[in-house]
Scaffold this motif. Structure first.
Motif, short mmCIF file in Angstrom:
data_model
loop_
_atom_site.label_atom_id
_atom_site.label_comp_id
_atom_site.label_asym_id
_atom_site.label_seq_id
_atom_site.Cartn_x
_atom_site.Cartn_y
_atom_site.Cartn_z
N LYS A 1453 0.88 -1.35 0.15
CA LYS A 1453 -0.23 0.34 0.24
C LYS A 1453 0.58 1.27 -0.32
N VAL A 1466 -6.06 -2.31 -6.08
CA VAL A 1466 -7.24 -2.22 -5.62
C VAL A 1466 -8.61 -2.31 -6.56
N LEU A 1504 -6.03 -4.23 4.01
CA LEU A 1504 -7.71 -3.69 4.70
C LEU A 1504 -6.58 -2.43 6.30
N THR A 1506 -3.00 -2.56 6.69
CA THR A 1506 -1.36 -2.40 6.31
C THR A 1506 -1.10 -1.98 6.56
N ASN A 1522 -9.26 7.95 0.44
CA ASN A 1522 -8.24 6.40 0.85
C ASN A 1522 -9.28 5.39 1.50
N GLU A 1523 -9.81 6.35 2.42
CA GLU A 1523 -11.19 5.63 3.15
C GLU A 1523 -11.88 4.95 2.24
N ASP A 1526 -11.20 1.43 1.40
CA ASP A 1526 -11.03 0.75 1.15
C ASP A 1526 -12.71 0.24 2.05
N GLY A 1559 -12.31 -4.13 11.57
CA GLY A 1559 -12.72 -3.24 10.38
C GLY A 1559 -13.56 -1.97 11.61
N ARG A 1578 -10.95 6.33 10.54
CA ARG A 1578 -11.52 5.85 9.41
C ARG A 1578 -13.17 5.26 9.85
N PHE A 1581 -15.56 3.84 7.10
CA PHE A 1581 -14.76 2.11 7.21
C PHE A 1581 -15.78 1.34 7.84
N CYS A 1585 -17.97 -2.16 7.93
CA CYS A 1585 -17.49 -3.12 8.76
C CYS A 1585 -18.65 -3.49 9.46
#
Length: 1731
Positions: A1453, A1466, A1504, A1506, A1522-1523, A1526, A1559, A1578, A1581, A1585
């Motif tokens: 990443k 991705v 996820l 990293t 970037n989020e 994910d 997550g 995040r 994210f 999740c």
């Protein structure tokens, strides 16, 4: 007669007679009555006769005795008056011829009486004369009486009477002999029987003679008697007689009436018997007498010669010899011997003088001299009279110089003749010589050794006019003036020569004309007259032989004497006219000897003239058998003027020129006098007029002329003519004005002399040429070893002679040019050489321009003969000669170029014979000629010569003296090829015709026809020669030449190759093109790597060409490209050839070796050529063939790809276009198309080559030193770009194995680093995400493959996995760039761009592979989208591999080299999974994807969560982006994986759940600042999740136990997680006391609290039946823990706690009553929760 017999005259006569008689009667009347009576009766008589007769005169004559009687009686009276009257009357009668014989007798008797009485003497004589002259009545006794009467009157005392009588005697004697002549005339028709003359003792009667002849005989006999002092027989009554008078009478008779003596034997007898002995007897005193001998010594006194007698005797002798030589041969011999004796020095001067005069008389009678020669000199035992005469004259002249003549009173007698002082003194004071300073002498004279003899003008040329022989009145010997004898003798010689030569030459001329005419008649004889003609011819030739013998004898007899005398006189002459005469005599003699072929005498005369031309004692070997030493006299010369030196005793001549002798070691100078110049002119005259008879004496003549020309300073000019040299040739040559004006004349005569050689016959001409050649050899010998100016006379004159004899040049060409070529042109003396070449070239030019008959165009042999020496000159190495040769060629071309015909090979040979080492100017001139030939004369030359033109042009290309010439010559070859092309048909026809002739000749001789490139057709051979020449130039050491030649060769083959016959292409390919490629390859690989500083002069060389190796590289490139182009454009011609596949292999081999050469330029070009030969489509099949062949100017091959085949450059000039040509290749059929298999073989051969090139070039090096060769990017790009085109041809047989090979190459190619020198040009800046062209090419290659597989058969599709593997390998490059062997590469950012340090080894830079890897990834995705379901793709676990590969960037990443990489990874993963997962589910049962799931789970995990931290400079927006990525991944899990949990392994689902759990409650990164904390959590994210967990916890449609399992598992994981976090927080809070907790922990607890509220919301939203009771229990179990948190100090936590606790209110309500059971259960739950 008519005058006296006319009637008037008769009447007058009668009147006169009567008058005379009357007069007589009157006179005698008194004293002499009888007479009176007689007179009167006479009158009556006359009258009577007149009255009675018609013919009065005849009647008078009959009666003349009576008529005369009165007058006779009158005379008898002795009275003067009467006598006179009577004599007059008698004379009148006589004059009318009326006197009869009897009357005449009476008259004579009467006259005799008067004579005895001494009366009327003169009248008497007159009467006698009239009587004897009017008619012939008086003869015999009467005649003798009349003659005696005259004689007696001659001896009277009276002078007048004496003289009159003498005259009368002479006349009477003449009359007597005239009667004989008349009588002979009358009787000439009656032929007498000749009667033998007896000894004739009876001298009185000569019975055989006629009356007049008898009288004459008697008279002559008595004259002899009288002179001999004997008594006369017939002249009775003579009293007195003198010898002198007798001799005079004899002489006059002999002189005037020779025919009488010759016709009548009686008279001839008298001559022999009487006259000759008499003469000999009378001569005796003269013979015996010696002047100066004392009388006492001899016993008897010697009678002294008596001048009058002696002189008269000589006159008689002259007449005898002149008139009766034939009768008196022996006697004449005596006379002539006597004459010769009289010339002796001891005879008196007067005797010698008259003797010389007598001899002179003989000398003017050449026929007589000829007789002497025949009668004496040619007889065996006879005196050589003729020779003696000539010799005597010579000795006589010599004696005059030796013995001073007594006539010269001032001279002292000096017997020895030595040059005594007295003698010299006398000569100096002699009156003629006035000092030389005053100019010439006044008198013409001879002067020799001090003896000075004047030349008197004694006679007219050709007539012997004597002075002393005519002095008949002198009794005493006269005084002879000085010089008289010499002058007469001199004239004798001149007349002798003139006479003899004129006579002989006249006769020779006649003989020649006769022989010519007879030759003509015999050449065409009529049948009948043949015999007699031949007879006459043989008579003729016999006669000629006799004559020739006489002529030769005459010349042989006289030449020595003549030459001696003439040479002496020439030496002594001081007079120009005399000199002229002497020279003329010598010249005519020389010419005569020449004509008669008498070599010795001819040469002797010529030598004399030659010696006269040169200064005294001049050392000329030809003339002096012993080389005389040079004169030791020194001449002083002040300034330019000749100071007059007092003359040597040899000559009083004026000096007119002073010059240097032509000798090896010239000592001092020599002087030429005007006499020398005069002799020179004579010499010229001789050569000019009599060249034909000179023969070998040309040597003498020319040698002398050469020396004279040299002394006078004449130098040769254009055409060989001699011109006066520069005004002053240094101080050695001094010319007076006199000679200066003469020089042009001399030079002109010299030229004319050689011009006149055109009239010489062939033999003479050869003599002339030989003489000139040997002269030239002498001059050359002299010119060896010194740089003195050589004598060019001979060479110049050879040229002149050649020029004027052009009409028969053949006969003299070989000796002439042979001498010039072998001797003169090779001489070390440059001036000599230059003239040799000048002469030779002038001759050749003149020979070619001359209008020969037949013309040169019809006389090839002559033309070649003329041109041959030009070619021979090429064997001479002197550059000046070669320049002349080439200038000549240039001029010949300009003037004669159109008509050279068969001479072309020679002319071209001359140009071609120039070698590189012969200097620039030579080569330039030769090249000029060649340019002229190519531009103007190709159409005019025979086609057989075109090959020579090609060779010559090629040889100039190879000359390394002058680059421009080499380059231009290549241009000429192009022009020549153009010419071949335009006039192809004509040339072909002519060559074929010639070929047929040669073939026939070869067969006749039984040999093979031998020519280059046999058995191709002659026209094709011409092309092949051209190609071969250009091929040679393509490997020249000079790069510019190679380049130009290469371009020209390939352009020519490209433009004009279609003209070749099909079979010839085989030769072109193997012998020309491949041969060339071999040589270029060899030269390139062995070329020097040393740096070349400059290109000659100040030209700088570009660094790309600064070594020989680099320059050769360019050549290799050009050559290979050219050959490839030909293979491409001419494939349709080449393929039908039997060995095309071998050729193809060879070509591929060349391409391969070039591609693998360690030179970027060559290798790249090799690939370009490879590309070119691959852009060929298989020839059209029969079924698709167009009806007509395409027009030639459309390129035949179909073109693949971007490169178009080169068109043929120009359209055909003719109509027979390619169709016809192709037709020719194989009879009537079009070219045969080779079958598919062969075609495939070709392409597979190409593939193998490509593979070898690729594998060799991309294989990493084993060692890594500075010199490791790494292929360049353009090379690799080109290499890879070839594959698609090649693949089109081999795809049907392309196997997995091949694909593997390809993969290795592609991988290798991409791995190759680049030099940092080159990187700025190839690489984009690091930040740009652009592919290099190589990478593009690699991807294109794979693209082509996969497309082909796509449409290909099932069997091909098994290749997909391999392609995926290849691509995925490339994808990995994004994170770990490939290593290239052991080579250290720097990252691009670190590479130094150090172009400046040329010698530092280049650093190698690894490329930025990210864009390439990313593009590869995109390709993978695309490809996968198309092929996911494919069996092979499934079987070979492609999806797993993709995931495995993607895991690398995803796990890295933020640590990826490029951020874009993981993002693309991705997105690619998402796309792949969206296609791949359904496939995986489909095949779940087969277990093919079992190993994929763990890989996928790990990939998600690594991505996820990293391990790499985001960079510090990451902006909030970026972070959010970037989020969102994910989030997408989680969404994929929620949509594509979890819903299908029942098809998915449990472990995998477990891993996913754990991951979502992880997550959903995310611990933040420690690096966040306080301000960013909310964002950096995040949250989105985690939320997703969490939601996903929830979603799967409360899935409505639990279709399978599997799904329920996922939900339960998800919830329990989530709740467990929340519980743990809360407990930890409470614990930490309690421990921390007053200190706030770390920010992360606070954040985490807030997140968990929010999650709890969310969970509860979710559970509420879910269908209650979907929620497991256990779950509710877990939720409610959270409640106490939440309550415990209330004590926390953080307001944020508090607010979050509040939100989390609020939802629990729902648990406080009881459930709705309708549904009791449910409500109950709910309530129970709620209660238990609340508890």
């Amino acid at each position: 007669m008519s005058g006296t017999s006319s009637p008037e005259a008769v009447k007058k006569l009668l009147e006169n007679m009567q008058g005379d008689l009357r007069g007589l009667s009157l006179e005698c009347r008194k004293k002499f009555p009888p007479v009176k009576e007689a007179a009167e009766s006479g009158i009556i008589k006359v009258k009577t006769i007149a009255a009675r007769n018609t013919d009065i005169l005849a009647a008078l004559k009959e009666n003349s005795s009576e008529v005369v009687q009165p007058f006779l009686m009158g005379c008898g009276t002795k009275e003067p008056k009467i006598t006179q009257l009577c004599l007059a009357a008698i004379q009148r009668l006589m004059s009318h011829e009326v006197v009869s014989e009897a009357a005449a007798g009476n008259i004579i008797n009467m006259l005799w009486q008067l004579m005895e009485n001494s009366l009327e003497e003169l009248k008497l004589l007159q009467t006698v004369l009239v009587l004897l002259t009017t008619n012939t009545v008086v003869h015999d006794e009467a005649l003798s009486k009349a003659i005696v009467l005259c004689f007696r009157l001659h001896f009277t005392k009276d002078n007048i009477t004496n003289n009159t009588a003498a005259a009368t005697v002479r006349q009477v004697v003449t009359v007597v002999f005239e009667r004989v002549v008349a009588e002979d005339e009358r009787y000439k028709d009656t032929i007498d029987q000749p009667v033998a003359v007896q000894g004739n003792s009876n001298r009185r009667s000569v019975s055989t003679l006629k009356p007049c002849a008898k009288d004459a005989y008697m008279l002559f006999q008595d004259l002899c008697q009288l002179v001999n002092a004997d008594a006369p027989y017939w002249l009775v009554g003579m009293t007195e007689m003198t010898r002198t008078f007798g001799l005079e009478l004899l002489e006059s008779v002999l002189n005037d009436f020779p025919q009488v003596f010759l016709q009548h034997q009686e008279f001839s007898f008298l001559l022999k018997e009487r006259v000759c002995p008499l003469v000999i007897k009378l001569f005796s005193p003269n013979i015996k007498f010696r002047q100066g001998s004392s009388t006492s010594s001899s016993p008897a006194p010697v009678e002294k010669p008596y001048f009058p007698i002696c002189m008269r005797l000589l006159r008689v002798v002259s007449v005898l010899i002149k008139q009766f030589y034939s009768l008196l041969v022996t006697e004449c011999e005596i006379f002539l011997s006597l004459l010769v004796k009289f010339l002796d020095a001891d005879k008196p001067q007067w005797l010698r003088a008259v003797a010389v005069e007598s001899i002179h008389r003989l000398c003017v009678q050449p026929q007589l001299l000829r007789s002497f020669c025949q009668s004496y000199d040619m007889k065996q035992h006879s005196t050589k009279v003729f020779r003696d005469i000539v010799n005597a004259l010579g000795s006589f002249i010599q004696s005059l110089f030796l013995v001073p003549s007594t006539g010269n009173t001032s001279a002292t007698p000096n017997q020895t003749g030595s040059n005594a002082s007295g003698n010299a003194g006398s000569a100096q004071t002699s009156p003629g010589v006035l000092g030389i300073g005053g100019g010439a002498t006044v008198l013409p004279a001879f002067e020799y050794r001090g003896t000075w003899i004047p030349i008197l003008n004694v006679t007219v040329q050709g007539s012997a006019k004597a002075t002393y022989l005519e002095m008949l009145d002198k009794v005493e010997p006269p005084t002879i003036p000085e010089g008289y004898a010499m002058s007469v003798a001199f004239h004798c010689l001149l007349d002798l020569v003139r006479g003899i030569t004129t006579m002989i030459e006249g006769e020779l001329g006649e003989a020649e004309t006769v022989s010519q005419t007879t030759a003509e008649t015999t050449s065409l004889p009529a049948q009948s007259s043949e015999q007699q003609d031949l007879q006459s011819v043989s008579d003729q030739s016999e006669k000629e032989l006799v004559s020739r013998a006489v002529w030769e004898e005459m010349v042989n007899a006289c030449w020595c004497g003549l030459l001696a005398a003439l040479s002496l006189l020439l030496d002594a002459s001081t007079d120009e006219a005399a000199t002229e005469n002497i020279l003329k005599a010598e010249l005519t003699m020389a010419a005569l000897c020449g004509r008669l072929g008498l070599v010795t005498s001819r040469d002797a005369f010529i030598t004399a003239i030659c010696k006269g031309s040169l200064p005294p004692h001049y050392a000329l070997t030809v003339l002096n058998s012993t080389t005389a030493a040079l004169s030791s006299k020194s001449y002083s010369i002040q300034g330019q003027n000749v100071q007059m030196i007092s003359p040597s005793s040899e000559s009083h001549q004026q000096v007119v020129a002073v010059g240097q002798p032509l000798a090896l070691q010239p000592q001092g100078t020599v002087m030429l006098t005007s006499k020398n110049i005069q002799c020179m002119r004579t010499l010229l005259n001789l050569a000019h007029c009599h060249g034909a008879v000179l023969g070998t004496s040309w040597q003498l003549v020319l040698a002398t002329l050469q020396h004279l020309v040299w002394i006078l300073g004449l130098k040769p000019g254009v055409g060989g003519a001699l011109k006066p040299g520069r005004a002053v040739e240094g101080p050695s040559t001094v010319l007076t004005t006199a000679v200066m004006t003469d020089l042009p004349v001399i030079s002109n005569i010299l030229s004319r002399l050689f011009e006149s050689s055109q009239y010489l016959d062939d033999v003479s001409l050869h003599h002339l040429i030989n003489a000139l050649c040997s002269l030239s050899l002498e001059a050359m010998d002299m010119a060896y070893g010194n740089n003195k100016e050589p004598s060019l006379f001979a060479v110049a004159k050879l040229l002149e002679t050649g020029l004027v004899n052009m009409h028969r040049i053949e006969i003299l060409w070989r000796p002439l040019t042979g001498h010039l070529l072998e001797k003169v042109c090779q001489h070390p003396n440059s001036r000599m050489r230059e003239w040799g070449a000048e002469a030779l070239t002038s001759l050749i030019k003149a020979g070619l321009t001359f209008s020969h008959d037949p013309p040169l165009s019809q006389n090839q042999r002559l033309q070649l003969l003329l041109l041959n020496p030009l070619k021979e000159l090429s064997n001479i190495s002197h550059p000046d000669i070669r320049i002349k040769q080439l200038e000549c060629v240039l001029q010949i071309l300009q003037s004669q170029g159109d008509s050279l015909g068969p001479g072309w090979p020679l002319v071209l040979g001359v140009m071609g014979a120039i070698r590189s080492d012969q200097g620039e100017s030579l080569i330039r001139t030769a090249f000029q000629c060649l340019q002229l030939v190519v531009t103007d004369f190709l159409p005019t030359m025979p086609c057989t010569c075109l090959q020579i033109v090609v060779e010559v042009a090629g040889s100039f290309g190879l000359h390394n003296q002058e680059l421009n010439i080499s380059l231009t010559s290549i241009g000429l070859l192009w022009n020549i090829s153009d010419y071949f092309f335009q006039r192809g048909e004509i040339i072909e026809k002519e060559l074929n015709k010639e070929e047929a002739v040669l073939q026939k000749q070869a067969e006749e001789k039984g040999v093979m026809l031998n020519r280059p490139f046999h058995p191709a057709s002659p026209f094709d051979c011409l092309w092949l020669c051209l190609y071969a020449k250009l091929g040679e130039l393509c490997v020249d050491p000079r790069p510019a030449v190679r380049k130009s030649a290469g371009q020209t060769l390939f352009s020519t083959i490209g433009a004009h190759g279609t003209l070749l016959q099909h079979s010839t292409w085989h030769t072109v390919i193997w012998k020309v093109l491949f041969h060339l490629l071999d040589r270029v390859r060899e030269s390139s690989t062995t070329a020097d790597k040393e740096k070349i500083e400059s290109g000659g002069g100040n030209i700088l060389i570009h660094h790309s060409r600064d070594t020989a190796e680099k320059q050769w590289a360019e050549t290799w490139v050009l050559t290979l490209a050219g050959v490839a182009r030909i293979f491409n454009t001419r494939r349709y011609l080449l393929q039908p050839l039997g060995d095309f596949s071998q050729a193809w292999d060879v070509l591929l081999d060349h391409i391969q070796s070039a591609a693998l050469s360690k030179n970027n330029e060559v290798s790249l070009a090799a690939l370009k050529s490879f590309q070119e030969i691959l852009q060929i489509v298989s020839p059209v099949r029969d079924s698709e063939k167009p009806d007509t062949p395409p027009a030639i100017n459309v390129s035949v091959p179909v073109v693949v790809g971007t490169t178009t085949a080169t068109s043929l450059g120009r359209s055909f000039m003719r109509t027979d276009s390619i169709g016809e040509r192709i037709g020719r290749y194989n009879g009537s059929e079009p070219p045969v198309i080779t079958d598919e298999i062969e075609d495939l073989n070709l392409w597979w051969a190409a593939w193998n080559s490509w593979y070898r090139i690729g594998s060799e070039s991309t294989r990493p090096p084993v060692t890594c030193d500075k010199l490791t060769f790494i292929p360049s990017q353009p090379f690799l790009t080109a290499l890879i770009q070839i594959f698609p085109a090649l693949y089109q041809h081999i795809k049907t047989g392309f196997s997995m194995d091949d694909l593997q090979k390809l993969g290795v190459i592609l991988h290798g190619a991409v791995s190759v680093p680049i030099s940092s020198d080159a990187s700025p040009f190839i690489l984009p800046s690091y930040t740009e995400a652009v592919l290099t062209s190589l990478q593009e090419a690699v991807l294109t290659a794979l693209d082509v493959l996969q497309k082909a597989i796509c449409v290909g058969s099932e069997s091909m599709q098994i290749m997909y996995p391999a392609i995926f593997d290849q691509l995925l390998a490339f994808v990995e490059f994004s994170c770990k760039p490939p290593q290239y062997g052991q080579l250290e590469t720097k990252h691009i950012a670190n590479a130094k761009y150090n172009q400046i340090q040329l010698f530092a080894p280049a650093e190698w830079v690894a490329l930025n592979y990210v864009p390439f890897a990313e593009r590869s990834l995109e390709v993978v995705v695309d490809l996968y989208q198309k092929t996911a379901c494919h069996k092979a793709v499934v079987t070979e676990k492609v999806l797993q591999n993709i995931i495995k590969t993607l895991r690398i960037p995803l796990s890295l990443k933020y640590s990826c080299p490029s951020e874009s990489t993981w993002k693309l990874a991705v997105s690619s993963l998402l796309k792949v999974l969206s296609i791949g997962l359904p496939v995986a589910r489909q095949h779940a049962s087969s277990g093919k994807f079992d190993s994929m799931w763990p890989e996928l789970a790990n990939t998600f995990e690594d991505f996820l969560f990293t391990k790499s931290t985001p960079p510090d400079n990451l902006s909030i927006q970026e972070f959010q982006k970037n989020e969102s990525i994910d989030v997408e991944v989680v969404q994929l899990i929620s949509t594509e994986i979890l819903p299908y949990a029942n098809f998915i392994p449990k472990e995998f689902v477990g891993q996913i759940m754990t991951m979502l759990n992880k997550g959903s409650i995310h611990s933040q990164s420690s690096s966040f600042t306080e301000a960013e904390i909310d964002i950096r959590m995040r949250e989105e994210f985690s939320k997703v999740c969490f939601e996903t967990l929830l979603q799967f916890s409360f899935s409505n449609k639990v279709t399978t136990p599997q799904e329920g399992y996922i939900s339960r598992m998800a919830l329990s994981v989530l709740l467990k997680r929340s519980q743990d976090v809360l407990h930890r927080y409470i614990e930490d809070e309690r421990l921390s006391g007053k200190c706030p907790l770390p920010r992360q922990q606070v954040t985490e607890i807030i997140f968990v609290l929010k999650a709890v509220s969310t969970l509860i919301d979710s559970l509420k939203k879910t269908q209650p039946e979907n929620v497991d009771a256990n779950t509710w229990a877990q939720v409610i179990a959270l409640y106490p823990t939440l309550v415990e948190c209330i004590t926390c100090s953080s307001s944020e936590v508090c607010s979050a706690l509040k939100e989390a606790l609020v939802p629990f209110k729902d648990f406080m309500h009881p459930p709705a009553s309708k549904e009791k059971d449910k409500g109950a259960s709910k309530l129970s739950i709620s209660l238990s929760c609340l508890r």
